[in-house]
Write an enzyme that holds these catalytic residues in place. Structure first.
Site, short mmCIF file in Angstrom:
data_model
loop_
_atom_site.label_atom_id
_atom_site.label_comp_id
_atom_site.label_asym_id
_atom_site.label_seq_id
_atom_site.Cartn_x
_atom_site.Cartn_y
_atom_site.Cartn_z
N ARG A 46 0.84 -1.20 0.00
CA ARG A 46 0.00 0.00 0.00
C ARG A 46 0.87 1.25 0.00
O ARG A 46 0.54 2.27 -0.57
CB ARG A 46 -0.93 -0.01 1.22
N LYS A 195 -9.84 6.37 -18.21
CA LYS A 195 -10.34 6.88 -19.48
C LYS A 195 -9.25 6.91 -20.55
O LYS A 195 -8.68 5.89 -20.88
CB LYS A 195 -10.98 8.24 -19.24
O1 P1T Z 1 -14.60 6.40 -12.59
P1 P1T Z 1 -13.40 6.99 -11.91
O2 P1T Z 1 -12.10 6.43 -12.36
O3 P1T Z 1 -13.54 7.01 -10.41
O4 P1T Z 1 -13.32 8.52 -12.38
C1 P1T Z 1 -14.25 9.49 -12.01
C2 P1T Z 1 -14.29 10.59 -13.02
C3 P1T Z 1 -13.65 11.79 -12.76
N1 P1T Z 1 -13.66 12.81 -13.64
C4 P1T Z 1 -14.25 12.71 -14.83
C5 P1T Z 1 -14.23 13.85 -15.79
C6 P1T Z 1 -14.91 11.51 -15.17
O5 P1T Z 1 -15.50 11.43 -16.38
C7 P1T Z 1 -14.94 10.42 -14.25
C8 P1T Z 1 -15.66 9.16 -14.54
N2 P1T Z 1 -16.59 9.24 -15.58
C9 P1T Z 1 -17.40 8.22 -16.00
C10 P1T Z 1 -17.42 7.00 -15.46
C11 P1T Z 1 -18.30 8.57 -17.12
O6 P1T Z 1 -18.89 7.67 -17.77
O7 P1T Z 1 -18.42 9.77 -17.39
#
Ligand code: P1T
Length: 378
Positions: A46, A195
């Site tokens: 961790r 993403k």
């Molecule tokens: O899903 P996560 O890795 O926790 O990320 C959150 C997040 C933060 N900021 C932006 C701009 C995002 O688009 C997201 C996550 N978004 C999606 C899951 C979506 O479908 O828009």
């Protein structure tokens, strides 16, 4: 070095023992210590992990930052950033952020005493109006998820700094390939690595990058103390994805530009949201502060029933949450990513029941166009 070179090599070096060119997945929870008080610098999974560090160094290089601190998801990254503050502190947030960011702020952190102001940050007068002595951070998402509003990063940084507040930017939609907010004055930049950075829809992760040593130390402390760390395999997948980031981003954007031309001619579509459209209200700003317009398009088809029909008819565009992968996805923000936002607020920020978001993949543009043409032909 150029961006493509850094995407492949930034912060990377062959592994010490074997010379492995690609970083091994250090799939271990703990490390043997030599004797009391003497160890290799690695104690517990961790706290430290070499694969995670390879990812952190790489994204830091791409974002022109000194430090990167990775977390288990984009949201746990934002949570760690919010943990820099305490009860009574105020944070100004873009009103049109990802719904999960809104939910974290309004349904979790507000209960713990942080104060949030959600405002339209495309007009910084709105930020000025709520700025006060307890304002500690301005958190902007630009372009926003899902209606792609663009905020002036340089001006927002100047405004935040004039009040001794930090400027944080969610750079998930463009990636460092198309936007580097630290170079425009931001203090912290975060990503959902889930993403575009990973780009293959096969892991969940997040990262914050910054150059301030003190803040980085606190975020590193929070990484260990809160414990929302990404697994080594997920870090490796993200790191592998980043190597092709510039290639993918160019293709995402070329395909998006192609589809925007097609969508703009469709009489059944009420509105096309894309920062690369000359009619986009912040087109000039986007051109100035971004190196690309990205691969996300939103369209308003007018009603929930019509949206349902389009979602049902799409084939190549897979109906799913998330964005930024090689495959094209189609989603319905009002009932999916932004369901936590009250309807009146959703309507105000443009997340109407007829809004559909397209994450344009890297497939052949003609095939994507044919799929949307068929999805819209009813
Ligand atoms: O899903 P996560 O890795 O926790 O990320 C959150 C997040 C933060 N900021 C932006 C701009 C995002 O688009 C997201 C996550 N978004 C999606 C899951 C979506 O479908 O828009």
């Amino acid at each position: 070095m150029g961006f493509s070179t850094d995407a492949v090599h930034g912060g990377q070096h062959p592994e010490k023992v074997t010379g492995a060119v690609m970083p091994p997945i250090f799939q271990t929870s703990t490390y043997k210590q030599e004797e009391l008080g003497k160890h290799s610098g690695y104690e517990y999974g961790r706290t430290q992990n070499p694969t995670r560090e390879a990812l952190e160094r790489n994204i830091a290089v791409l974002e022109k930052a000194k430090h990167g601190v990775a977390y288990a998801s984009g949201l746990s990254t934002i949570n760690a950033m919010m943990n820099l503050f305490k009860e009574g502190d105020e944070i100004i947030v873009t009103d049109n952020v990802y719904g999960g960011t809104y939910r974290l702020a309004e349904m979790v952190l507000r209960e713990r005493g942080l104060r949030f102001h959600f405002v339209d940050t495309t007009d910084l007068e709105n930020v000025k109006a709520v700025m006060g002595p307890r304002t500690r951070m301005v958190f902007i998402e630009t372009p926003t998820n899902p209606v792609l509003n663009v905020t002036d990063i340089r001006a927002a940084a100047e405004l935040a700094h004039a009040s001794d507040a930090l400027l944080a930017v969610d750079n998930t939609f463009l990636s460092p390939c198309f936007q580097t907010p630290l170079e425009l004055g931001a203090d912290m930049v975060m990503h959902s690595t889930t993403k575009f950075l990973n780009g293959h829809s096969d892991m969940i992760g997040g990262i914050v990058v910054l150059s301030d040593d003190g803040l980085a130390e606190t975020l590193r402390f929070l990484q260990n103390a809160i414990g929302a760390v990404p697994g080594p395999m997920d870090c490796w997948l993200a790191l592998r994805g980043v190597k092709t980031l510039p290639l993918r981003m160019r293709q995402h954007e070329a395909n998006a530009a192609h589809l925007v031309r097609f969508l703009s001619d469709q009489p059944k579509i009420k509105h096309v949201y894309y920062p690369g459209l000359k009619t986009h209200p912040q087109y000039e700003l986007a051109k100035k502060q971004q190196r690309g317009f990205g691969g996300i398009i939103s369209i308003d088809v007018g009603s929930l029933d019509r949206a349902k029909e389009v979602l049902k008819r799409a084939r190549l565009f897979t109906f799913a949450e998330s964005l930024g992968g090689v495959e094209s996805l189609i989603s319905h923000p009002a009932t999916m990513t932004h369901a936590a936002v009250p309807k009146a607020d959703r309507d105000r920020i443009g997340v109407t029941d007829g809004l559909i978001r397209l994450s344009v993949g890297i497939e052949d543009a003609e095939d994507l166009e044919a799929d949307l043409a068929s999805a819209l032909s009813f």
